[in-house]
Scaffold this motif. Structure first.
Motif, PDB file in Angstrom:
ATOM      1  N   ALA A 286     -22.880 -57.052 -33.821  1.00  5.91           N
ATOM      2  CA  ALA A 286     -22.954 -55.502 -33.680  1.00  5.91           C
ATOM      3  C   ALA A 286     -21.971 -54.871 -34.571  1.00  5.91           C
ATOM      4  O   ALA A 286     -22.239 -53.718 -35.097  1.00  5.91           O
ATOM      5  CB  ALA A 286     -22.742 -55.354 -32.380  1.00  5.91           C
ATOM      6  N   PHE A 287     -20.767 -55.356 -34.578  1.00  9.02           N
ATOM      7  CA  PHE A 287     -19.936 -54.657 -35.567  1.00  9.02           C
ATOM      8  C   PHE A 287     -20.193 -54.732 -37.089  1.00  9.02           C
ATOM      9  O   PHE A 287     -19.939 -53.703 -37.517  1.00  9.02           O
ATOM     10  CB  PHE A 287     -18.595 -55.557 -35.516  1.00  9.02           C
ATOM     11  CG  PHE A 287     -17.461 -55.385 -34.363  1.00  9.02           C
ATOM     12  CD1 PHE A 287     -16.969 -54.170 -34.219  1.00  9.02           C
ATOM     13  CD2 PHE A 287     -17.397 -56.236 -33.408  1.00  9.02           C
ATOM     14  CE1 PHE A 287     -15.774 -53.915 -33.203  1.00  9.02           C
ATOM     15  CE2 PHE A 287     -16.740 -56.084 -32.287  1.00  9.02           C
ATOM     16  CZ  PHE A 287     -15.848 -54.882 -32.059  1.00  9.02           C
TER      17      PHE A 287
ATOM     18  N   MET B  42     -22.929 -51.324 -41.273  1.00  8.36           N
ATOM     19  CA  MET B  42     -24.098 -51.188 -42.215  1.00  8.36           C
ATOM     20  C   MET B  42     -25.037 -49.804 -42.199  1.00  8.36           C
ATOM     21  O   MET B  42     -25.491 -49.603 -43.213  1.00  8.36           O
ATOM     22  CB  MET B  42     -25.201 -52.312 -42.196  1.00  8.36           C
ATOM     23  CG  MET B  42     -24.613 -53.669 -42.424  1.00  8.36           C
ATOM     24  SD  MET B  42     -25.695 -54.960 -42.097  1.00  8.36           S
ATOM     25  CE  MET B  42     -27.127 -54.663 -43.015  1.00  8.36           C
ATOM     26  N   THR B  43     -24.999 -49.416 -40.975  1.00  5.85           N
ATOM     27  CA  THR B  43     -25.491 -47.957 -40.840  1.00  5.85           C
ATOM     28  C   THR B  43     -25.007 -46.973 -41.626  1.00  5.85           C
ATOM     29  O   THR B  43     -25.794 -46.026 -41.904  1.00  5.85           O
ATOM     30  CB  THR B  43     -25.756 -47.890 -39.455  1.00  5.85           C
ATOM     31  OG1 THR B  43     -24.562 -47.603 -38.669  1.00  5.85           O
ATOM     32  CG2 THR B  43     -26.656 -48.818 -38.517  1.00  5.85           C
TER      33      THR B  43
ATOM     34  N   MET C  75     -16.872 -56.540 -41.743  1.00  5.84           N
ATOM     35  CA  MET C  75     -17.351 -55.337 -42.576  1.00  5.84           C
ATOM     36  C   MET C  75     -17.613 -55.673 -44.079  1.00  5.84           C
ATOM     37  O   MET C  75     -18.503 -55.450 -44.544  1.00  5.84           O
ATOM     38  CB  MET C  75     -16.600 -54.019 -42.619  1.00  5.84           C
ATOM     39  CG  MET C  75     -16.525 -53.459 -41.281  1.00  5.84           C
ATOM     40  SD  MET C  75     -17.936 -52.912 -40.424  1.00  5.84           S
ATOM     41  CE  MET C  75     -17.542 -51.917 -39.181  1.00  5.84           C
ATOM     42  N   VAL C  76     -16.787 -56.305 -44.599  1.00  2.00           N
ATOM     43  CA  VAL C  76     -16.719 -56.642 -46.217  1.00  2.00           C
ATOM     44  C   VAL C  76     -17.912 -57.747 -46.737  1.00  2.00           C
ATOM     45  O   VAL C  76     -18.141 -57.731 -47.785  1.00  2.00           O
ATOM     46  CB  VAL C  76     -15.641 -57.121 -46.744  1.00  2.00           C
ATOM     47  CG1 VAL C  76     -14.253 -55.931 -46.553  1.00  2.00           C
ATOM     48  CG2 VAL C  76     -14.925 -58.551 -46.238  1.00  2.00           C
TER      49      VAL C  76
ATOM     50  N   MET D  41     -16.005 -53.951 -27.851  1.00  2.23           N
ATOM     51  CA  MET D  41     -16.661 -52.549 -28.409  1.00  2.23           C
ATOM     52  C   MET D  41     -16.517 -51.419 -27.477  1.00  2.23           C
ATOM     53  O   MET D  41     -16.367 -50.160 -27.745  1.00  2.23           O
ATOM     54  CB  MET D  41     -17.856 -52.801 -29.271  1.00  2.23           C
ATOM     55  CG  MET D  41     -17.961 -53.645 -30.347  1.00  2.23           C
ATOM     56  SD  MET D  41     -19.596 -53.587 -31.079  1.00  2.23           S
ATOM     57  CE  MET D  41     -19.943 -52.014 -31.768  1.00  2.23           C
ATOM     58  N   SER D  42     -16.630 -51.738 -26.196  1.00  2.00           N
ATOM     59  CA  SER D  42     -17.023 -50.782 -25.265  1.00  2.00           C
ATOM     60  C   SER D  42     -15.585 -49.919 -25.229  1.00  2.00           C
ATOM     61  O   SER D  42     -15.737 -48.704 -24.362  1.00  2.00           O
ATOM     62  CB  SER D  42     -17.385 -51.178 -23.836  1.00  2.00           C
ATOM     63  OG  SER D  42     -16.377 -52.050 -23.167  1.00  2.00           O
TER      64      SER D  42
END
Length: 465
Positions: free
Chosen positions: A57-58, A63-64, A169-170, A415-416
């Motif tokens: 999810a992270f 990516m979005t 992320m990378v 994440m919440s």
């Protein structure tokens, strides 16, 4: 208000802190990191996901926002400046802040009623590499980086690769952070139309530097970033790095990046001096004053700003016994003032940040209440404190300490928190009117009453025509 350019990252310090500052000046809170509140239930649902799915999810959230390398030649960064100035109320201001990102300075802007115009922004560029291969990341980024620079002659590009805190992320994107070298038409127009005659431009000048590899006259590659791992560990490895890479089943036990050959302003936080020169030129031409807030590292202004709020509350006869410890882009300037809370901003959820807040609590009168908000990024990074370390911070409260997310046991995978931190502040029963802004003279008066703040300088510059 305009629309944020679709090539910018919204999860970056500059974008989020800009929105937090602008919303405060519009009289609005900054819920859910400025994202649509309709997404709040969806973000909270991530609490039920197992760790691996939370990691995905992270990655998916990043990516979005990633853009194609082919778009670089068509990007005009002046569109970003147009968006920035559109976020602010078009009214008269006695002062405007320009330059480095710093969460503590979001609260200084709120206190002084001044907008902030960032120098640095982050373009997330789609790129697939192994996170522990910074050299390939650099090579793949060279062509799109040169295309971006060719289309935008007034910026310098800091291509950054951090396999520690940004490990997730990378995998799918690379970090293009650009710094403006000149104000540009939109910033100049905003200053001419909103800054009072003889008003003050305050330069936010973070002096954090990093060893880099030169790729061109306005182009550097930065291996690593400010965080829990040291610069030496990124370039030479060490026991902590080896343990981290083994834990993530990496094929290497240290990073082998390109050899540094230069020293540059740190990609995310450092101030590029060319913009300061252009600000002084503009101030001379239009009769403005210039002051410079110089600080060695991103969090150095945090004790000063926290003390300012405590001083301000006591002047207003408001209890100054509640502390809100923020990190990275999890911050709440409107609710801080609405609830009479003292803000203390940390750069990240890392050991240097933990030491910063521990030192502040050691040196100040105790707080009755301490709320803790941790930015969580889904990585058990080098130099990340444990959940118990953070519990020890909230335990310093004389009456009540709490983590404002759901469950600190899930740190750093929760994440919440991004959908919960403002809800926790809204639960505080105290409510106070949003005050009128302090003046620069009052800020000067506050500083005159204090001891020096190590690593922070407040300077007046002579910019006579």
């Amino acid at each position: 208000m305009g629309n944020e350019p679709n090539f910018l990252a919204s999860f970056d310090s500059a974008s989020a802190m800009l929105m937090a500052t602008a919303r405060y000046l519009r009289g609005e809170p900054f819920p859910a990191l400025g994202q649509p509140t309709a997404l709040r239930p969806l973000v909270k649902l991530t609490d039920v996901l197992p760790r691996r799915l939370r990691e995905l999810a992270f990655i998916g959230s990043g990516m979005t926002e990633a853009v194609s390398p082919r778009r670089m030649r068509g990007i005009d960064v002046e569109d970003v400046n147009e968006w920035v100035v559109s976020e602010y109320p078009q009214r008269s201001y006695p002062a405007v802040l320009i330059g480095s990102s710093c969460g503590a300075l979001v609260h200084l802007c709120a206190a002084l009623g001044m907008p902030w115009l960032p120098q640095t922004f982050f373009i997330p560029v789609r790129q697939w590499v192994h996170p522990d291969d910074p050299t390939t990341a650099m090579r793949k980024g060279m062509r799109p980086g040169r295309a971006l620079l060719a289309a935008n002659p007034d910026i310098q590009l800091h291509h950054m690769h951090d396999a520690n805190q940004d490990r997730l992320m990378v995998r799918a994107l690379t970090y293009f952070r650009y710094k403006r070298q000149v104000l540009g038409p939109a910033y100049e127009r905003f200053l001419r139309s909103t800054l009072e005659p003889g008003g003050t431009i305050v330069i936010s000048d973070c002096r954090r530097r990093w060893r880099t590899t030169s790729l061109g006259s306005r182009h550097v590659f930065q291996h690593g970033a400010v965080g829990g791992a040291t610069e030496q560990e990124f370039h030479a490895g060490g026991e902590r790095v080896a343990e981290y890479l083994e834990r993530y089943d990496s094929p290497v036990r240290r990073w082998h990046g390109p050899e540094p050959d230069s020293l540059s302003p740190e990609a995310e936080w450092g101030f590029a001096p060319a913009l300061g020169e252009d600000i002084e030129r503009f101030a001379r031409e239009h009769g403005y004053q210039v002051r410079r807030l110089v600080f060695d590292t991103p969090a150095k202004p945090s004790p000063m700003v926290a003390d300012l709020y405590r001083w301000w509350y006591r002047r207003r006869r408001i209890p100054a016994n509640r502390l809100f410890v923020e990190s990275f882009i999890v911050l709440a300037p409107w609710w801080t003032l609405r609830t009479g809370t003292v803000p203390f901003w940390m750069t990240f959820n890392m050991e240097p940040s933990l030491r910063d807040v521990q030192q502040y609590l050691d040196d100040r009168e105790p707080f009755d209440e301490i709320d803790l908000a941790l930015f969580q990024h889904g990585v058990e990074a080098v130099g990340a404190p444990s959940a118990d370390d953070w519990r020890a911070v909230t335990a310093r409260a004389r009456r009540r300490g709490r983590y404002v997310g759901r469950d600190l046991d899930t740190y750093p995978y929760e994440m919440s928190i991004f959908a919960r931190y403002d809800e926790a502040l809204r639960e505080i029963p105290a409510r106070y009117p949003i005050p009128g802004a302090l003046t620069l003279d009052e800020f000067d008066g506050f500083l005159a009453e204090q001891d020096d703040y190590p690593g922070v300088r407040w300077e007046s510059l002579s910019v006579r025509a």
